[in-house]
Design a protein around this motif. Structure first.
Motif, PDB file in Angstrom:
ATOM      1  N   LEU A 749       0.836  -1.195   0.000  1.00  0.00           N
ATOM      2  CA  LEU A 749       0.000   0.000   0.000  1.00  0.00           C
ATOM      3  C   LEU A 749       0.872   1.246   0.000  1.00  0.00           C
ATOM      4  CD1 LEU A 749      -2.810   1.437   0.418  1.00  0.00           C
ATOM      5  CD2 LEU A 749      -2.358   1.252   2.876  1.00  0.00           C
ATOM      6  N   VAL A 750       0.479   2.231  -0.837  1.00  0.00           N
ATOM      7  CA  VAL A 750       1.146   3.532  -0.870  1.00  0.00           C
ATOM      8  C   VAL A 750       0.045   4.592  -0.926  1.00  0.00           C
ATOM      9  CG1 VAL A 750       2.756   5.045  -2.077  1.00  0.00           C
ATOM     10  CG2 VAL A 750       3.098   2.561  -2.140  1.00  0.00           C
ATOM     11  N   THR A 751       0.116   5.604  -0.034  1.00  0.00           N
ATOM     12  CA  THR A 751      -0.914   6.649  -0.025  1.00  0.00           C
ATOM     13  C   THR A 751      -0.279   8.037  -0.066  1.00  0.00           C
ATOM     14  OG1 THR A 751      -1.037   6.863   2.387  1.00  0.00           O
ATOM     15  CG2 THR A 751      -2.423   5.173   1.358  1.00  0.00           C
ATOM     16  N   ASP A 752      -1.087   8.996  -0.513  1.00  0.00           N
ATOM     17  CA  ASP A 752      -0.654  10.400  -0.489  1.00  0.00           C
ATOM     18  C   ASP A 752      -0.680  10.952   0.917  1.00  0.00           C
ATOM     19  OD1 ASP A 752      -0.460  10.326  -3.234  1.00  0.00           O
ATOM     20  OD2 ASP A 752      -2.275  11.492  -3.611  1.00  0.00           O
ATOM     21  N   GLN A 753      -1.688  10.554   1.698  1.00  0.00           N
ATOM     22  CA  GLN A 753      -1.929  11.147   3.013  1.00  0.00           C
ATOM     23  C   GLN A 753      -1.726  10.086   4.096  1.00  0.00           C
ATOM     24  OE1 GLN A 753      -5.955  12.535   2.621  1.00  0.00           O
ATOM     25  NE2 GLN A 753      -5.494  13.843   0.867  1.00  0.00           N
ATOM     26  N   THR A 777       2.479  12.660  -3.124  1.00  0.00           N
ATOM     27  CA  THR A 777       2.279  12.741  -4.583  1.00  0.00           C
ATOM     28  C   THR A 777       2.216  11.384  -5.281  1.00  0.00           C
ATOM     29  OG1 THR A 777       4.686  12.922  -4.888  1.00  0.00           O
ATOM     30  CG2 THR A 777       3.431  14.983  -4.731  1.00  0.00           C
ATOM     31  N   ALA A 778       2.032  10.299  -4.542  1.00  0.00           N
ATOM     32  CA  ALA A 778       2.088   8.972  -5.173  1.00  0.00           C
ATOM     33  C   ALA A 778       1.056   8.812  -6.282  1.00  0.00           C
ATOM     34  CB  ALA A 778       1.905   7.880  -4.121  1.00  0.00           C
ATOM     35  N   THR A 779      -0.156   9.319  -6.083  1.00  0.00           N
ATOM     36  CA  THR A 779      -1.215   9.102  -7.077  1.00  0.00           C
ATOM     37  C   THR A 779      -0.956   9.850  -8.369  1.00  0.00           C
ATOM     38  OG1 THR A 779      -2.528  10.884  -6.082  1.00  0.00           O
ATOM     39  CG2 THR A 779      -3.000   8.628  -5.367  1.00  0.00           C
ATOM     40  N   THR A 780      -0.100  10.869  -8.330  1.00  0.00           N
ATOM     41  CA  THR A 780       0.209  11.604  -9.561  1.00  0.00           C
ATOM     42  C   THR A 780       1.545  11.196 -10.164  1.00  0.00           C
ATOM     43  OG1 THR A 780       1.143  13.415  -8.242  1.00  0.00           O
ATOM     44  CG2 THR A 780      -1.157  13.609  -8.908  1.00  0.00           C
ATOM     45  N   GLU A 781       2.460  10.688  -9.347  1.00  0.00           N
ATOM     46  CA  GLU A 781       3.783  10.332  -9.860  1.00  0.00           C
ATOM     47  C   GLU A 781       3.887   8.872 -10.297  1.00  0.00           C
ATOM     48  OE1 GLU A 781       7.317  11.729  -8.096  1.00  0.00           O
ATOM     49  OE2 GLU A 781       6.352  13.403  -7.062  1.00  0.00           O
TER      50      GLU A 781
END
Length: 802
Positions: A749-753, A777-781
């Motif tokens: 799992l990786v989250t922005d927040q 910024t994971a969801t954009t990068e």
């Protein structure tokens, strides 16, 4: 001369010969889209027929040029002598800025060469009709040139139109889908009233109709195709489609003409004094209905989050469409008073008492009330009864959130007691503290294990298993294959489907996405016992940590303190997700009531769409039902301001941060000093991540230990849950309790927040999934399919070069 061209040989360059409609469909067919086979009768056929005819000959009586009848007969034979659709294809038709929509003629279910040729003549005649000639002359002095497109009829079970952007509001991030049963000509001619849907960020919303034509999964499939068509065409597209044998066929595509931008009405709220932070879980601006109900509740209850720690005060305000929070700055005397009050409450055992009251009384009571609200048939209520229902719901909603934030603080204290004990007695860090608390538990857990139970039933039926895997059965036809499974699935949806995914009433519930739930069952067919296995593994790991801790405790007093703290943490371990489970169940009721007020206002002619109820306030909407007040202008303002807020996310902060006055040197009681220590321990879990180094990917908080390499799957909402595959690295902004149903398949799992006490961190640890949170910024990068290594021990997400 060749007057017939197979559709498979036609490209966009052939517009002068075959017209725009045929050229576009030929191009889409060559591009891999599912387009019914056929052929085009070229513009040269009409040109030569006109040239050979006597002056004044009616178009419907033109002689066919030599060779055309034979070529049409041969082409029909190649198609298999099946019923066909015969449609005009004008050279100027479907160009950007000039659609000619509805002006050319179409003839359906035509069979045999003679009837097809007669339909060709009729299409020629439609190209010379007065309405087309006048429309055409607005653009050119040349007469309209018309080809004719002949295609195999598809046995459509549903058909309609889809727009890659909302043609009414102009919103570029919203797809519109209209659908009727059977053939789409009933929609175009106005003979049938369509179900109307919008799709945004994978979320489907029905805005009119009874929803019987398509389910949400089919709407998403249509939306995906029109989005691909628009990408292929390089601009917004209006697409006619039909579903036949479960497949989506593209029947026509053209640029959307007359498209205007969504109206944006700027919002310029006065910013209150102080330092304001945009609410971390508010990823989208609030619609007016949500502002009118939730903001007062949030503002009244948010201070409870400090009830057992600092005793401080907080406030919530709407600033330019988004929720902002502020911790009010207290004087030294006020700070001391708050700490002493919090200390007294903790010393009196209030946090544990609140947790036990929730476990023994409150959650059962709220559960009963939620089920009672849910069982009410809203459409059976008159307007007075609906008014009482909605206001009673808001009262319960307020009570639940008051308890919600008090429980959140009690849970922080319970975990903090264990954290301090572990730190002071054993030298444990937060990761070891969290490892001592039990795995998945609470009323929300059956929502996850229930999917595994369904997968076990399905796996035992070879036919159902096969049809689920190849996508040839949906929730509407389950009973035809396996009645036991169909009944169990219906019970699951009833018990666990009526929840929003986030704290946003514009987001659909799981019950509105039964197809997505079915996809999640399908994904577990090979591992229906995975949840039970993970719980066993986590239990074993927990016992090992506890054995190590207990062996190191020096004396009786230390052991008693440790066991007391451990017991409190275990009693509160389910709180984080369990309170969310009940809260989002109430949010679902709030959503349904908002949909109902919109339906009533639309039926009364006071607004234009069923979903307009989201864009007025509660009192405004209910008053309009009683007083028959037209709300179109209020809706226009609400939509316009919401559109502006969507396009203008606003700063993360308003105002200048100021440190509260120091209270160092002021004598505090032992109880106040203790809650101050609890606050300090919990604040260490919120530490910001270190910046990523060049070439080393993303950095965040190490939230759940372990290392995993797998493909990225970015999920933005419930509509995209079906994208997840077993072993994917789930990348998202944040998770709530409802996302737990995905974790049996997640590799990492990786989250922005997030923080170490946030939901994604807790759920990842409960399921033994490596996790990195607060990357920003994971969801954009990161992007779908990208291979990454997630190191949940160091807090790094590293792209893998292959």
């Amino acid at each position: 001369m060749d007057y017939v061209l197979p559709l498979s040989d036609i490209a966009l360059d052939d517009v002068p010969e075959v017209g725009m409609k045929a050229a576009v469909l030929g191009d889409l067919r060559r591009g891999g889209f599912r387009v019914p086979d056929g052929f085009a009768v070229t513009t040269a056929a009409l040109h030569d027929a006109l040239g050979a005819a006597e002056p004044g000959t009616a178009v419907t009586e033109l002689p066919f040029p030599a060779g055309l009848p034979e070529q049409v007969a041969a082409a029909l034979e190649k198609l298999g002598d099946v019923p066909v659709a015969v449609r005009s294809s004008g050279v100027s038709e479907d160009l950007a800025g000039r659609s000619f929509a509805g002006m050319y003629e179409s003839y359906l279910n035509v069979f045999g060469a003679a009837d097809v040729l007669a339909a060709v003549r009729d299409c020629w005649a439609s190209g010379s009709s007065e309405r087309i000639t006048r429309y055409h002359q607005d653009f050119t002095d040349h007469p309209a040139r018309v080809a004719v497109l002949v295609q195999v009829m598809v046995p459509a079970t549903a058909a309609g139109v889809a727009f890659s952007v909302n043609p009414v509001t102009g919103q570029r991030d919203e797809i519109s889908v209209s659908a009727v049963t059977g053939l789409g000509d009933r929609l175009m001619s106005g003979e049938a009233t369509a179900d109307e849907w919008t799709v945004r960020s994978g979320a489907v919303t029905r805005i009119s109709g009874d929803g019987t034509v398509l389910d949400a999964s089919d709407v998403l499939r249509v939306a995906d195709v029109v989005a691909q068509v628009a990408e292929h065409a390089g601009g917004p597209q209006d697409m006619e489609w039909a579903i036949a044998d479960g497949e989506i066929n593209v029947l026509q595509a053209r640029p959307i003409t007359g498209l205007s931008a969504a109206e944006q009405i700027p919002v310029d709220d006065e910013v209150p004094e102080g330092f304001w932070v945009q609410a971390p879980n508010a990823n989208a601006p609030s619609v007016p209905m949500q502002q009118s109900v939730f903001l007062p509740v949030f503002d009244a209850s948010i201070s409870n989050i400090f009830r057992y720690t600092t005793g401080g005060r907080a406030a919530a305000r709407m600033i330019n469409g988004r929720v902002y929070l502020s911790t009010l700055v207290d004087s030294p005397d006020e700070q001391v008073r708050g700490l002493e009050q919090a200390g007294a409450r903790v010393a009196a055992g209030e946090p544990l008492a609140v947790i036990r009251r929730w476990n023994n009384e409150l959650k059962g009571s709220f559960g009963d009330r939620i089920r009672a609200f849910r069982s009410t048939d809203l459409r059976s209520l008159d307007d007075d009864g609906f008014d009482r229902y909605f206001r009673d719901l808001v009262a319960m909603f307020a009570e639940l959130h008051d308890v919600y934030f008090t429980l959140a603080c009690a849970g922080i204290v319970a975990m903090g007691e264990l954290g301090l004990a572990g730190q002071e007695l054993l030298g444990f860090g937060p990761d070891q503290t969290f490892a001592m608390v039990g795995g998945p538990d609470g009323d929300h857990v059956p929502a996850t294990t229930g999917l595994s139970d369904l997968a076990r039933i399905a796996a035992a039926n070879p036919e159902l298993r096969t049809r689920l895997a190849d996508g040839t059965v949906d929730e509407a036809r389950l009973a035809e294959v396996d009645g036991e499974f169909a009944d169990a699935f219906a019970r699951y949806v009833s018990a666990y489907g009526h929840r929003t995914i986030g704290f946003d009433i514009t987001e659909p519930t799981l019950a509105e996405y039964p197809g997505t739930l079915l996809n999640l069952v399908t994904a577990q067919l090979d591992r229906p016992d995975e949840v039970a296995k993970r719980k066993q593994d986590l239990a074993a790991a927990r016992e090992a940590v506890l054995a190590k801790a207990r062996a190191r405790l020096a004396g009786q007093a230390d052991r008693e303190r440790f066991e007391r703290a451990l017991g409190q943490a275990e009693e509160g371990s389910a709180l984080r997700d369990e309170k969310v489970f009940y809260a989002v169940s109430a949010w679902a009721l709030f959503r349904y009531a908002t949909q109902e007020i919109g339906r009533r206002l639309h039926a009364a002619g006071l607004v234009d769409r069923d979903d307009d109820g989201f864009y007025v306030g509660l009192d405004e909407g209910l008053a309009a039902l009683h007083e028959s007040t037209d709300l179109r202008e209020a809706v226009r303002l609400g939509r316009g301001r919401h559109n502006w807020a969507l396009a203008n996310p606003g700063p993360k902060f308003h105002g200048q941060y100021g440190m509260p006055p120091s209270i160092e040197g002021i004598t505090l009681s032992a109880a106040a000093q203790h809650v101050r220590a609890l606050s300090s321990w919990s604040m260490t879990l919120q530490a910001p991540p270190a910046a990523a180094k060049d070439g080393e990917g993303l950095a965040g908080l190490a939230a759940s230990a372990g290392r995993y390499t797998g493909p990225v799957r970015v999920i933005n909402g419930i509509g995209e849950f079906g994208k997840l595959r077993d072993g994917d690295v789930l990348v998202c902004k944040e998770t709530t309790a409802q996302w737990s149903i995905l974790f049996v398949m997640v590799g990492a799992l990786v989250t922005d927040q997030g923080s170490l006490l946030s939901h994604p961190a807790i759920i990842a640890r409960e399921y033994g999934v490596p996790a990195v949170v607060a990357t920003g910024t994971a969801t954009t990068e990161l992007h779908d399919g990208q291979l990454v290594t997630v190191d949940g021990s160091s807090g790094r997400v590293i792209p893998v070069t292959t």
